[in-house]
Design an enzyme around this catalytic site. Structure first.
Site, PDB file in Angstrom:
ATOM      1  N   TYR A 158      -6.059  -9.283  -8.683  1.00 11.93           N
ATOM      2  CA  TYR A 158      -5.068  -8.284  -8.271  1.00 11.93           C
ATOM      3  C   TYR A 158      -5.682  -7.463  -7.148  1.00 11.93           C
ATOM      4  CZ  TYR A 158      -1.774  -4.429  -8.264  1.00 11.93           C
ATOM      5  OH  TYR A 158      -0.845  -3.500  -7.874  1.00 11.93           O
ATOM      6  N   ASP A 239     -13.331  -6.832  -3.060  1.00 14.00           N
ATOM      7  CA  ASP A 239     -12.394  -5.778  -3.431  1.00 14.00           C
ATOM      8  C   ASP A 239     -13.055  -4.952  -4.526  1.00 14.00           C
ATOM      9  OD1 ASP A 239     -10.477  -4.194  -4.606  1.00 14.00           O
ATOM     10  OD2 ASP A 239      -8.889  -5.705  -4.517  1.00 14.00           O
ATOM     11  N   LYS A 266      -8.820   4.268  -5.340  1.00 14.10           N
ATOM     12  CA  LYS A 266      -8.883   4.968  -6.628  1.00 14.10           C
ATOM     13  C   LYS A 266      -9.650   6.297  -6.542  1.00 14.10           C
ATOM     14  CE  LYS A 266      -6.951   1.400  -8.898  1.00 14.10           C
ATOM     15  NZ  LYS A 266      -5.591   1.448  -9.408  1.00 14.10           N
TER      16      LYS A 266
HETATM   17  C1  PLP Z   1      -8.904  -4.452  -7.608  1.00 16.59           C
HETATM   18  C2  PLP Z   1      -7.745  -3.692  -7.051  1.00 16.59           C
HETATM   19  N1  PLP Z   1      -7.446  -3.794  -5.763  1.00 16.59           N
HETATM   20  C3  PLP Z   1      -6.435  -3.107  -5.211  1.00 16.59           C
HETATM   21  C4  PLP Z   1      -5.644  -2.288  -5.975  1.00 16.59           C
HETATM   22  C5  PLP Z   1      -4.490  -1.563  -5.339  1.00 16.59           C
HETATM   23  O1  PLP Z   1      -4.775  -0.217  -5.225  1.00 16.59           O
HETATM   24  P1  PLP Z   1      -3.559   0.837  -5.076  1.00 16.59           P
HETATM   25  O2  PLP Z   1      -2.887   0.885  -6.408  1.00 16.59           O
HETATM   26  O3  PLP Z   1      -4.242   2.106  -4.679  1.00 16.59           O
HETATM   27  O4  PLP Z   1      -2.672   0.299  -3.997  1.00 16.59           O
HETATM   28  C6  PLP Z   1      -5.910  -2.146  -7.326  1.00 16.59           C
HETATM   29  C7  PLP Z   1      -5.078  -1.265  -8.163  1.00 16.59           C
HETATM   30  O5  PLP Z   1      -5.102  -1.295  -9.359  1.00 16.59           O
HETATM   31  C8  PLP Z   1      -6.976  -2.876  -7.890  1.00 16.59           C
HETATM   32  O6  PLP Z   1      -7.256  -2.811  -9.185  1.00 16.59           O
END
Ligand code: PLP
Length: 426
Positions: A158, A239, A266
């Site tokens: 994700y 990520d 976050k």
């Molecule tokens: C690993 C990862 N990447 C990207 C995101 C996306 O971040 P945002 O919710 O700030 O768009 C999340 C959100 O949970 C995430 O867990």
């Protein structure tokens, strides 16, 4: 057994509805103007989610006046808890000098410096407003600099609202050509990279899959990604939107891997909307507006004053190396205790993760990728409702993220409640 879970779930849901009339009313009110009363898919739970009206320290209070100890930690963004004096102080101080200044401000350098110091692979960084946006920008940069279109992603991954690979590919995903591989399958990934190298711009990976089940990447797998991307001249994007909290320099520091680009989000904005991406100077300099033909990357709130101020204060004053260690130890305590309990009682249950991020699963078989974790929808729902009744909040799918105001006694209380739930429903 299945019938027992179903009937216990029916009874627990009935009690939930009974206990939460105001949350139900507010949900119905929202549903008149937002589809299903929802503007953020992940926070919907049937029959309706609790509306939270207040947070303080590690406690949150719902619209019907129940208080919970918060083990969700806003899916890792709530690392600092709900009223950390340093964060509130930084926001209040910045607020007094204006928040929509339309220019560089005096907070962004400290936040950028701290990030570059903590993450050696991040030589230069840029800010944006969410983890989704950070990934969109990092991957678009990779496509622009390599001139290749495709991206290799992992099933169960994700990376934001338009990079959803947890179950099937989402129809809302960004219209990039994606190549799929299995998480923690080093040979399969290396083969896919070699095979698709001529069209691949980048491989993007969470060093621990968060939404996919809090499943750590095996070091051999992640090192293999680094080796084969390097060999085939494909960029490697880590990520670390969730995992950056797991050491002072994210999981990449623990693993000793330097990705070409890293994405963040976050808690790094102190709990305010935040995203960032950074990495190798030669890649990031493509955005340098003083150079010929820079890549454009605007964004009204990229350097939002309150976010920059809160984020810098949090990283420099609160989330110190000692605090990283303390919070990770609390997570280990929770995981070890639950796994010990499940093994001792021979229960189909286990806790995965690393440090302050914990995943709960209804199996004791090894979990190397999200498909190894049973859906167990009714068991998950029943445990969630039961834990709420005990005064503990976390994500129904089994996601737990610890926050700074939590103490050992909170973790022990949470573990006690999970254990009594498992004993009663074994
Ligand atoms: C690993 C990862 N990447 C990207 C995101 C996306 O971040 P945002 O919710 O700030 O768009 C999340 C959100 O949970 C995430 O867990």
């Amino acid at each position: 057994m299945i019938e027992t879970v179903a009937s216990a779930l029916g009874a627990a849901e009935a009690r939930y509805v009974e206990r939460n009339p105001e949350s139900r009313r507010l949900h119905e009110e929202r549903a008149l103007v937002m589809p299903g009363g929802n503007t953020r898919s992940v926070i919907h739970v049937p029959p309706f989610p609790l509306t939270i009206v207040r947070g303080e320290g590690a406690r949150i209070t719902d619209a019907d006046g129940h208080t919970y100890t918060d083990f969700l930690g806003e899916y890792t963004a709530g690392l600092y808890g709900h009223s950390h004096p340093v964060i509130l102080g930084a926001i209040r101080a910045a607020l007094d000098d204006g928040i929509v200044l339309g220019a560089p401000n005096r907070y962004e350098t400290l936040l950028a410096e701290t990030i570059c110091e903590r993450f050696p692979s991040i030589e230069l960084v840029r800010f944006c407003n969410s983890g989704t946006e950070a990934n969109l920008l990092a991957l678009s940069l990779a496509r622009a600099v390599t001139g290749r279109p495709a991206l290799l992603v992992f099933r169960g991954g994700y990376h934001g609202g338009v990079f959803y690979f947890v179950h099937d590919d989402s129809p809302l995903n960004a219209p990039f050509p994606f190549v799929f591989a299995d998480y923690n399958d080093a040979d399969g990934a290396a083969r896919a990279i070699a095979e698709h190298a001529p069209e691949l711009a980048a491989v993007i990976v969470e060093p621990m899959q968060g939404s996919g089940g809090v499943i750590p990447g095996e070091p051999a797998f992640l090192h293999a990604l680094r080796d084969s991307t390097r060999e085939h001249d494909v960029l490697l994007v880590f990520d670390e939107v969730m995992t950056s909290r797991l050491s002072t320099g994210g999981l990449q520091k623990v693993l000793g891997i330097e990705p070409d680009l890293t994405t963040l989000g976050k808690y790094i904005g102190g709990g305010l909307a935040f995203g960032a991406f950074g990495g190798r100077t030669d890649l990031m300099r493509r955005f340098d507006p003083t150079q010929p033909q820079p890549l454009p990357h605007a964004g009204t709130f990229n350097n939002a004053v309150l976010t920059m101020a809160a984020g810098a204060a949090g990283l420099t004053q609160v989330y110190t190396a000692a605090e990283v260690e303390r919070l990770n130890a609390l997570g280990d305590r929770l995981r070890d205790r639950l796994n010990g309990f499940a093994a001792e009682r021979d229960l189909e249950f286990s806790a995965t993760g690393y440090g302050s991020m914990v995943g709960l699963h209804f199996t004791r078989e090894p979990i190397r990728r999200s498909s190894d974790s049973p859906a167990a929808a009714e068991q998950r729902a029943l445990m969630h409702l039961d834990l709420l009744e005990h005064g503990y909040s976390y994500a129904r799918r089994g996601f737990v993220a610890l926050s700074v105001p939590l103490e050992e006694s909170d973790v022990d209380g949470f573990a006690n409640s999970i254990e009594s739930h498992l004993s009663a429903n074994a």
